[in-house]
Design an enzyme around this catalytic site. Structure first.
Site, PDB file in Angstrom:
ATOM      1  N   TYR A  32       0.906  -1.346   0.019  1.00  0.00           N
ATOM      2  CA  TYR A  32      -0.088  -0.133  -0.063  1.00  0.00           C
ATOM      3  C   TYR A  32       0.738   1.259  -0.004  1.00  0.00           C
ATOM      4  CZ  TYR A  32      -3.237   3.655   1.623  1.00  0.00           C
ATOM      5  OH  TYR A  32      -4.266   4.678   1.786  1.00  0.00           O
ATOM      6  N   GLU A  54     -11.929   6.070   5.312  1.00  0.00           N
ATOM      7  CA  GLU A  54     -11.406   6.808   6.268  1.00  0.00           C
ATOM      8  C   GLU A  54     -12.412   6.857   7.520  1.00  0.00           C
ATOM      9  OE1 GLU A  54      -8.457   7.755   7.083  1.00  0.00           O
ATOM     10  OE2 GLU A  54      -7.349   7.318   5.131  1.00  0.00           O
ATOM     11  N   TRP A  62      -5.596   1.893  10.267  1.00  0.00           N
ATOM     12  CA  TRP A  62      -5.741   1.787   8.760  1.00  0.00           C
ATOM     13  C   TRP A  62      -5.486   0.311   8.147  1.00  0.00           C
ATOM     14  CZ3 TRP A  62      -8.834   2.986   5.161  1.00  0.00           C
ATOM     15  CH2 TRP A  62      -8.117   2.700   3.549  1.00  0.00           C
TER      16      TRP A  62
END
Length: 239
Positions: A32, A54, A62
């Site tokens: 990522y 988010e 995350w």
């Protein structure tokens, strides 16, 4: 660079590259960091997906959301704005039973609400991307050198606070200034890869080459009417 002293916030990986510390050693997170985070995005669906995820991340990491992202995409119709905007009570009930995602009623209902708001923004500005990139911060507001110390002062910024305020004015939810800044970082409105990170120059080049989406003339004019949010200064192509 083996044997060299790395600046604070950089981590040397077995492949010989230095990366931002937060990528850790999880292969999914490293990918990522290398392939997505900070690379500028102008695709409406990806922008909508990210701002929704988010919101789901609030109170979580995350990496937790990243591991569930494929399931989120399946559950929310690939984050197609129009399809999600049509979700109703049955969809909410379905999603609350889906153990593969974060089953939080408020966040689920927020995603549906925000899809409707995103559709309205798209109609006004021509695309969600045109609206989002309208808020790219001026290069002069950015740190001269992006160190870990400088980054730790950027949990939210004047640009993210202004965008958050405007989104809320337009009916969006779960879009506080910290959430919005994380969105801006990920979608490339800023380049927050640290100085010395193997990805920083590539992201700079991608931002330099990017053709910013233009908002509809009518929308730009409307944003400057008395009582409306002022148009922020545009950032330069390079930092």
């Amino acid at each position: 660079m083996t044997g060299q002293r790395l600046a604070a916030g950089l981590v040397h990986h077995p492949d010989g590259l230095a990366r931002c510390w937060w990528a850790g050693d999880d292969s999914l997170y490293v990918a990522y960091h290398d392939e997505e985070w900070g690379t500028p995005v102008t695709d409406d669906r990806r922008l909508f997906e990210k701002i929704c995820l988010e919101g789901f991340q609030a109170g979580l990491s995350w990496l937790t959301i990243l591991r569930k992202r494929a399931s989120f995409r399946e559950a929310f119709a690939g984050f197609d704005i129009d399809r999600v905007a049509r979700f109703g009570a049955r969809d909410v009930a379905r999603l609350l039973k889906d153990e593969r995602i974060v089953r939080h009623r408020g966040k689920i209902e927020s995603t549906i609400n925000n899809a409707k708001c995103a559709a309205a923004l798209r109609d006004e500005f021509g695309s969600l991307a045109a609206y989002v990139w309208h808020w790219e911060p001026d290069a002069r507001s950015r740190p001269r050198r992006l160190t870990k110390g400088a980054l730790m002062q950027l949990a939210q910024t004047p640009a993210s606070a202004a965008l958050s305020k405007d989104l809320k004015r337009r009916g969006w939810t779960f879009v506080g200034p910290t959430t919005v800044y994380a969105f801006m970082q990920a979608m490339g409105l800023v380049n927050d890869h640290l100085e010395g990170c193997a990805r920083r120059i590539a992201v700079e080049d991608a931002r330099a080459a990017l053709r910013r989406p233009a908002a509809a003339v009518a929308a730009t004019a409307a944003s400057r009417r008395p009582g409306s949010a002022p148009a922020p200064a545009r950032g330069s192509a390079r930092r």
